[in-house]
Design a protein around this motif. Structure first.
Motif, mmCIF file in Angstrom:
data_model
loop_
_atom_site.group_PDB
_atom_site.id
_atom_site.type_symbol
_atom_site.label_atom_id
_atom_site.label_comp_id
_atom_site.label_asym_id
_atom_site.label_seq_id
_atom_site.Cartn_x
_atom_site.Cartn_y
_atom_site.Cartn_z
ATOM 1 N N LYS A 1 36.443 2.429 58.829
ATOM 2 C CA LYS A 1 36.359 3.258 60.023
ATOM 3 C C LYS A 1 37.349 2.693 61.025
ATOM 4 O O LYS A 1 37.318 1.490 61.326
ATOM 5 C CB LYS A 1 34.946 3.236 60.610
ATOM 6 N N LEU A 2 38.220 3.571 61.518
ATOM 7 C CA LEU A 2 39.270 3.148 62.433
ATOM 8 C C LEU A 2 39.302 4.036 63.668
ATOM 9 O O LEU A 2 38.951 5.213 63.593
ATOM 10 C CB LEU A 2 40.638 3.246 61.743
ATOM 11 N N VAL A 3 39.761 3.467 64.765
ATOM 12 C CA VAL A 3 40.011 4.238 65.975
ATOM 13 C C VAL A 3 41.527 4.385 66.100
ATOM 14 O O VAL A 3 42.236 3.383 66.213
ATOM 15 C CB VAL A 3 39.454 3.533 67.232
ATOM 16 N N PRO A 4 42.041 5.617 66.045
ATOM 17 C CA PRO A 4 43.474 5.816 66.228
ATOM 18 C C PRO A 4 43.871 5.702 67.703
ATOM 19 O O PRO A 4 43.124 6.119 68.593
ATOM 20 C CB PRO A 4 43.714 7.244 65.721
ATOM 21 N N ILE A 5 45.026 5.104 67.946
ATOM 22 C CA ILE A 5 45.557 4.963 69.303
ATOM 23 C C ILE A 5 46.992 5.481 69.283
ATOM 24 O O ILE A 5 47.866 4.859 68.676
ATOM 25 C CB ILE A 5 45.523 3.493 69.771
ATOM 26 N N ASP A 6 47.220 6.616 69.935
ATOM 27 C CA ASP A 6 48.575 7.166 69.983
ATOM 28 C C ASP A 6 49.375 6.481 71.095
ATOM 29 O O ASP A 6 48.856 5.634 71.820
ATOM 30 C CB ASP A 6 48.545 8.691 70.142
ATOM 31 N N SER A 7 50.641 6.852 71.238
ATOM 32 C CA SER A 7 51.506 6.162 72.193
ATOM 33 C C SER A 7 51.020 6.332 73.633
ATOM 34 O O SER A 7 51.119 5.396 74.435
ATOM 35 C CB SER A 7 52.953 6.610 72.042
ATOM 36 N N HIS A 8 50.488 7.487 73.978
ATOM 37 C CA HIS A 8 49.977 7.695 75.333
ATOM 38 C C HIS A 8 48.789 6.764 75.624
ATOM 39 O O HIS A 8 48.751 6.080 76.653
ATOM 40 C CB HIS A 8 49.566 9.159 75.530
#
Length: 122
Positions: free
Chosen positions: A80-87
């Motif tokens: 299980k992962l939390v995605p973090i985009d550039s913003h």
């Protein structure tokens, strides 16, 4: 810094099964991840360079220095992962200086480890 505490309540979760590829070396990359559960293996040119465990980050290099993935990440267990985009990454760095220091420390450690492994295999 305990990233599990920071991100445990996130509603934006990515779940991948054991054996699945999260991303491949050379792929375009615009997202890093915080691993909440499970284990991922990192390979560079087919050689294992690291294991990522719960509470660690992965994919940060694609957001910092280049938009191309520098390694391949494969789930060794269900993850299980939390995605973090550039913003979101920029907001985290601005509002949580410890997060920025943590990312720099991870980068330095991984680059040093990859360099040592490549030097040994030459």
């Amino acid at each position: 810094m305990n990233l599990l505490e920071v991100f445990e309540g996130s509603n934006d979760l990515l779940e991948i099964p054991e054996g699945s590829q999260l991303f491949a070396e050379g792929d375009p990359g615009d997202t890093m991840y915080v691993l909440l559960e499970g284990s991922l293996g990192l390979t560079l040119h087919g050689q294992r360079i690291a294991q990522v465990s719960e509470g660690e980050i992965i994919g940060e290099m694609a957001l910092i220095g280049t938009e191309i993935r520098s390694a391949t990440a494969i789930a060794e267990t269900a993850c299980k992962l939390v995605p973090i985009d550039s913003h979101a990454f920029k907001l985290l760095i601005q509002h949580m200086p410890d997060f920025a220091l943590h990312v720099m420390n991870v980068l330095a450690t991984r680059l040093q480890s990859a360099d040592e492994k490549m030097t040994v295999s030459d």
